[in-house]
Design a protein around this motif. Structure first.
Motif, PDB file in Angstrom:
ATOM      1  N   HIS A 545       0.929  -1.293   0.140  1.00  0.00           N
ATOM      2  CA  HIS A 545       0.133  -0.006   0.111  1.00  0.00           C
ATOM      3  C   HIS A 545       0.908   1.348  -0.039  1.00  0.00           C
ATOM      4  CE1 HIS A 545       0.576   1.179   4.200  1.00  0.00           C
ATOM      5  NE2 HIS A 545       1.071  -0.157   4.423  1.00  0.00           N
ATOM      6  N   ASP A 546       2.047   1.286   0.493  1.00  0.00           N
ATOM      7  CA  ASP A 546       2.933   2.465   0.659  1.00  0.00           C
ATOM      8  C   ASP A 546       3.443   2.688  -0.571  1.00  0.00           C
ATOM      9  OD1 ASP A 546       4.336   0.234   1.029  1.00  0.00           O
ATOM     10  OD2 ASP A 546       5.921   1.247   2.468  1.00  0.00           O
ATOM     11  N   ASP A 549       0.934   4.454  -2.545  1.00  0.00           N
ATOM     12  CA  ASP A 549       0.792   5.947  -2.203  1.00  0.00           C
ATOM     13  C   ASP A 549       1.929   6.712  -2.745  1.00  0.00           C
ATOM     14  OD1 ASP A 549      -1.463   5.260  -0.816  1.00  0.00           O
ATOM     15  OD2 ASP A 549      -0.593   5.086   1.306  1.00  0.00           O
ATOM     16  N   ARG A 694       6.880   8.526   1.504  1.00  0.00           N
ATOM     17  CA  ARG A 694       5.630   7.663   1.788  1.00  0.00           C
ATOM     18  C   ARG A 694       5.963   6.379   1.900  1.00  0.00           C
ATOM     19  NH1 ARG A 694       0.715  10.610   0.455  1.00  0.00           N
ATOM     20  NH2 ARG A 694       1.269  12.571  -0.346  1.00  0.00           N
ATOM     21  N   ILE A 695       7.289   5.820   1.868  1.00  0.00           N
ATOM     22  CA  ILE A 695       7.590   4.410   1.969  1.00  0.00           C
ATOM     23  C   ILE A 695       7.961   4.237   3.321  1.00  0.00           C
ATOM     24  CG2 ILE A 695       9.173   2.455   1.360  1.00  0.00           C
ATOM     25  CD1 ILE A 695       7.323   3.305  -1.146  1.00  0.00           C
ATOM     26  N   GLN A 696       7.475   2.860   3.802  1.00  0.00           N
ATOM     27  CA  GLN A 696       7.592   2.528   5.315  1.00  0.00           C
ATOM     28  C   GLN A 696       8.847   1.959   5.228  1.00  0.00           C
ATOM     29  OE1 GLN A 696       4.336   0.606   6.802  1.00  0.00           O
ATOM     30  NE2 GLN A 696       2.819   2.467   6.587  1.00  0.00           N
TER      31      GLN A 696
END
Length: 697
Positions: A545-546, A549, A694-696
């Motif tokens: 999901h990231d 995003d 936005r990346i974890q």
């Protein structure tokens, strides 16, 4: 340890409810006995038309003794607090224990709850389960208050252990539990006792009852395939019908009958639908001609005449049903050949939605939208518009009125009879899809244009009148429509600006919706909804999901093909060591830079000067940044995201070495400023590819 056997024997349970009911029985009973302290090894639930059965193996004979300790008020608390604690525990003061704690001396109560016999617990749980059973529909009968799907006749409930069988006493409105069950209604009527689950299944089988629905399905399938194979024919597979018919019989007997010759020219879909919906018959196809020529019916009893009488009666009823279908077919064909557009005029009197006009109004919008989408789909505008105008004409036909599930299928037949092209006819059949995640996605250009126009008009219209999905409620299937839009675009690799398409669809609604609807900002909100559905689909494919995003934050987010290409390339590069380590380097650079900008009140976006580089690591970073820029720009311009991502990841060694050897916040103000500008360049270079913030990790 004893085994538990429960059977709830009633009048016929609707086939569609059986599987859920068996699951509910298992969950409610096993949860209930577990909560009461009874453990067990395994459990299995079964259903036939007249019974729900639960077998629970190795139930402990008694729940364990439980000692509970409760903390009470302080010893010096008011007497009122102490008396309340005593009432709650049921103890006297001399049964309490005073202990020193960090809050002073406190009363503690220790109570012991003795174990209970399994039979006592099972009786309570079963009665509660029966009285509160979650049937979708239930009835009362006689003078009692019990509600059950159909009148309940018997409750079998036994605990068996090493040859000994104990009936668990339960009384449900006068229905006393016992060890009795019954076999097949016709071939083995009358009660008989059972001692265990093995004894139960063996005696049921001897009494013509197959307990397991899966076994009944296999029996039906095997017998039907043997009959059709022997006749040189083939069975038309229908998993849904197979499961339903297995819920109508306790011991199936498959029989093959003939369809009257006067009905063989009906479309195979009409024959199959009529037989399935009205008679629960399986269709049998002639592989040479492709026509449906015979049927399989499943009887619930063995007949002395090998089913001849049953088949004769079924054929008579089927002939009456197919006579109606033939009448509808012939009349529809006449209308289609004469003037198929008469059905469109009828649709002008059919309301699609009170706030969105008639079906004819909607068809006109879809036709104009399909014309605009045609070039992107590879279709000619005129043919796409014609297909859109006729795609829903069969909604006015007698056949679709009788069998709504044939919408589209009949539209294709009628369009061909009206002299339309194959592409127009195919669009009538296929533009409804995809209706589910396993459905095929339309790929014919004309159909793609019509299918997209249909779904986008639906979404835009209901957004305009503020009828959006809320929570689990989605009465107009808008989530399905949005997912359909995404799947069609991605499957066909279409390059469409959804912002422009939605805006055009909105203009087509003018005059049909409230004047102030544009003020709601529907376009961006609807695009966000489409993105949410896309996220669901991509997550099922394993795309994080990231990552989605991070790609959505870049330009071109309304072009789903572009968006997904970027997301997949980013996911691939993050799966490598270089990609993961680059992410850490980027985050380190971004954190240092953000802190410095906040502290200094300036933005370090001025180009760094290579002449101020000190040491090979800093010089190597300038070189790596220059090489990345030379590759990333052209790669992004040509939408080669894999190459752009690879070029970005290739900076990783130089960034790592820079942070190992160089102090960014140097004492020399000029060096510090230059190095912060280097960090800005790292951030800008990476951010041109994707929003890595936005990346974890």
């Amino acid at each position: 340890m004893p085994d538990l056997l429960i059977e709830l024997f009633s009048e016929e349970i609707p086939a569609r409810m059986q599987a859920r009911a068996a699951s509910d029985l298992k969950k409610r009973v096993t949860d209930g006995i577990s909560d009461a302290g009874l453990t067990y090894a395994s459990a299995g639930a079964f259903a036939t038309p007249r019974r729900l059965t639960l077998s629970v193996e190795q139930v402990i004979a008694q729940s364990p003794r439980v000692i509970e300790e409760r903390k009470g008020p302080r010893v010096d608390a008011p007497d009122q607090a102490l008396q309340g604690f005593l009432r709650a525990t049921g103890l006297a003061v001399d049964q309490l224990e005073a202990r020193e704690t960090s809050k002073g001396s406190v009363w503690f109560a220790k109570t012991e709850r003795p174990g209970r016999a399994a039979a006592e617990i099972v009786a309570e749980v079963l009665e509660d389960t029966i009285r509160s059973f979650p049937w979708p529909k239930a009835m009362r009968w006689g003078s009692g208050n019990l509600r059950w799907v159909r009148p309940l006749h018997r409750v079998l409930c036994i605990l068996s252990d090493e040859g000994a069988t104990q009936v668990v006493p339960v009384d449900i409105d006068g229905i006393q539990s016992s060890d009795l069950t019954e076999g097949h209604r016709f071939m083995a009527p009358g009660p008989f006792p059972v001692r265990s689950f093995d004894d139960y299944t063996a005696k049921l089988r001897a009494a013509w009852v197959m307990l397991d629905p899966a076994e009944r399905q296999n029996q039906i399938r095997n017998e039907a395939e043997n009959l059709t194979f022997a006749a040189g024919l083939e069975l038309v597979a229908d998993k849904g019908l197979l499961a339903e018919v297995a819920g109508l019989v306790e011991w199936p007997f498959a029989l093959m009958g003939d369809i009257g010759s006067e009905f063989l020219e009906l479309p195979s879909e009409v024959l199959q639908t009529s037989m399935r919906e009205h008679q629960k018959f399986f269709s049998v196809r002639n592989p040479a001609s492709g026509r449906i020529e015979r049927f399989i019916t499943v009887a619930n009893r063995q007949a002395a005449d090998h089913g001849a009488t049953i088949l004769k009666g079924n054929a008579k009823v089927l002939a009456a049903r197919l006579s109606d279908a033939k009448f509808f077919w012939e009349n529809d064909l006449r209308d289609a050949r004469t003037d198929i557009e008469v059905w469109l005029r009828v649709l002008s009197e059919v309301t699609f939605h009170a706030k969105l006009g008639s079906q004819a109004d909607r068809i006109d919008r879809i036709a104009q939208l399909a014309r605009q989408l045609a070039p992107d789909a590879g279709a000619t505008p005129a043919e796409a518009e014609r297909a859109a105008r006729l795609a829903k004409a069969d909604l006015s036909s007698a056949m679709v009125y009788e069998f709504p599930e044939l919408q589209g299928t009949m539209g294709r037949y009628y369009a061909l009879e009206a002299g339309e092209t194959d592409a127009v006819a195919d669009a009538a059949r296929d533009h409804w899809g995809p209706l589910g995640p396993s459905d095929d996605v339309p790929d014919a250009p004309v159909t793609v244009a019509v299918a997209l126009a249909d779904k986008i008009d639906t979404l835009t219209g209901f957004w305009a009148i503020d009828e959006k999905p809320t929570g689990s409620k989605d009465p107009y299937a808008l989530r399905r429509a949005a997912l359909g839009v995404a799947r069609i675009i991605l499957s066909n690799g279409l390059r469409i600006s959804l912002t422009n398409v939605i805006a055009h669809a909105g203009r087509l609604l003018e005059g049909a919706v409230p004047e102030d609807w544009r003020a709601e900002g529907y376009s961006g909100d609807l695009l966000a909804f489409l993105h949410d559905r896309l996220k669901v689909s991509l997550r099922e494919e394993g795309v994080r999901h990231d990552v989605i995003d991070a790609s959505l934050a870049m330009p071109g987010g309304d072009d789903l093909s572009l968006l997904v290409a970027r997301a997949r390339a980013l996911q691939d590069v993050l799966g490598t060591d270089n990609g993961e380590n680059l992410l850490q380097g980027f985050k380190r650079a971004n954190n240092i830079l953000s802190q410095a900008e906040a502290k200094d009140g300036v933005e370090y976006s001025y180009g760094p000067d290579p002449k101020l580089a000190e040491g090979p690591e800093e010089e190597a970073l300038f070189t790596a940044l220059a090489e990345a820029e030379r590759t990333i720009g052209p790669a992004l311009a040509s939408e080669d995201f894999a190459r752009a991502m690879a070029a970005m990841a290739a900076m990783r060694p130089a960034i790592d070495a820079f942070f190992e050897a160089v102090q960014v916040n140097a004492n020399n103000a000029m060096l510090r400023r230059n190095r912060l500008n280097i960090l800005h360049k790292i951030r800008a270079t990476c951010s041109s590819v994707a929003d890595l913030t936005r990346i974890q990790s």
